[in-house]
Design an enzyme around this catalytic site. Structure first.
Site, short mmCIF file in Angstrom:
data_model
loop_
_atom_site.label_atom_id
_atom_site.label_comp_id
_atom_site.label_asym_id
_atom_site.label_seq_id
_atom_site.Cartn_x
_atom_site.Cartn_y
_atom_site.Cartn_z
N GLY A 33 36.87 -23.75 1.90
CA GLY A 33 35.42 -23.68 1.75
C GLY A 33 34.76 -24.81 0.98
N LYS A 56 27.46 -15.39 -6.82
CA LYS A 56 26.72 -14.14 -6.53
C LYS A 56 26.77 -13.26 -7.79
CE LYS A 56 27.95 -14.00 -1.61
NZ LYS A 56 28.75 -13.27 -0.59
N ARG A 111 31.42 -23.69 9.48
CA ARG A 111 31.65 -24.59 8.34
C ARG A 111 30.91 -25.91 8.51
NH1 ARG A 111 35.77 -22.33 5.21
NH2 ARG A 111 37.44 -21.30 6.34
N PHE A 113 26.10 -12.47 2.83
CA PHE A 113 27.17 -13.31 3.35
C PHE A 113 26.62 -14.62 3.92
CE2 PHE A 113 30.67 -14.90 5.73
CZ PHE A 113 31.74 -14.59 4.92
N ASP A 147 32.52 -20.34 5.89
CA ASP A 147 32.67 -19.85 7.25
C ASP A 147 32.32 -18.38 7.39
OD1 ASP A 147 35.13 -19.08 5.77
OD2 ASP A 147 35.70 -18.25 7.72
N ASP A 158 32.34 -14.80 -5.42
CA ASP A 158 31.79 -13.54 -4.91
C ASP A 158 32.20 -12.44 -5.90
OD1 ASP A 158 30.75 -11.60 -3.18
OD2 ASP A 158 32.50 -11.59 -1.89
N ASP A 190 33.70 -23.34 -3.83
CA ASP A 190 32.51 -23.24 -2.99
C ASP A 190 31.64 -22.06 -3.41
OD1 ASP A 190 34.59 -21.56 -2.22
OD2 ASP A 190 34.19 -21.69 -0.09
#
Ligand code: IMP
Ligand code: MG
Length: 179
Positions: free
Chosen positions: A48, A134, A169, A156, A163, A106, A103
């Protein structure tokens, strides 16, 4: 706004390339200042972060090493937190100034796992630079998280290296889902 299709989902632009580039400029300035007299080793998490890293490192000055690691968190309900390694961390991090480049953070499960592995090698210092965070999803507090590009809603995202089921991507901006 124009909608795009990635796999079976529709997305719309959330962060354009100008906003991303501007933020990366500031992150690089901060890193250049904080590590001016040091020789850090940057470790990027694949896949990512590859575009973020490429853009960030065009702006990073001074002496540094750059390498990569790759892990995947399996996110099934029963097995949350189970992580497999595809490309191991370097094994010579003792007494080094380590900067992990992510990247997106989460739940933070991946980051927690990587930090434990890094600390086990007795580095001089550890910092984390993540393009996205997040805040509503992250389960842990990380003192190492000193460089964050954007705090984003718990949705998301796809594009700019991120991706959706392997796709998207190569999108230039960062896109959020729409109905
Ligand atoms: P965490 O362990 O829950 O923090 O998740 C980290 C990994 O999940 C990231 O490195 C991404 O590969 C993936 N991920 C989490 N949120 C997103 C998203 O919004 N878009 C794309 N990938 C994501
Ligand atoms: Mg990732």
């Amino acid at each position: 706004m124009q909608k795009i299709q990635v796999g079976d989902k529709r997305f719309e632009l959330f962060l354009g390339i100008t906003a991303i580039a501007g933020r990366i400029d500031l992150l690089a300035k901060q890193l250049n200042k904080d590590y001016k007299t040091k020789k850090p080793i940057y470790i990027g998490t694949l896949n990512g972060s590859f575009i973020f890293m490429a853009d960030l490192f065009k702006k990073i000055k001074g002496t540094c090493e750059i390498t990569f690691t790759k892990v995947s968190a399996y996110k099934g309900v029963q097995n949350a937190g189970q992580i497999t390694t595809q490309l191991a961390l370097p094994n010579d991090l003792a007494h080094r100034e380590v900067i992990l480049v992510e990247d997106i953070i989460d739940t933070g499960i991946t980051l927690k796992y990587l930090l434990e592995k890094i600390y086990a090698q007795n580095p001089a210092s550890v910092a984390v630079c993540s393009l996205l965070l997040k805040p509503q999803a992250v389960k842990y507090h990380f003192n190492e998280l000193k460089y964050v590009g954007f705090e984003i809603p718990n949705e998301f995202m796809v594009g700019y290296g991120l991706d959706y089921e392997g796709l998207g991507r190569n999108l230039c901006g960062i896109y959020r889902p729409v109905n």
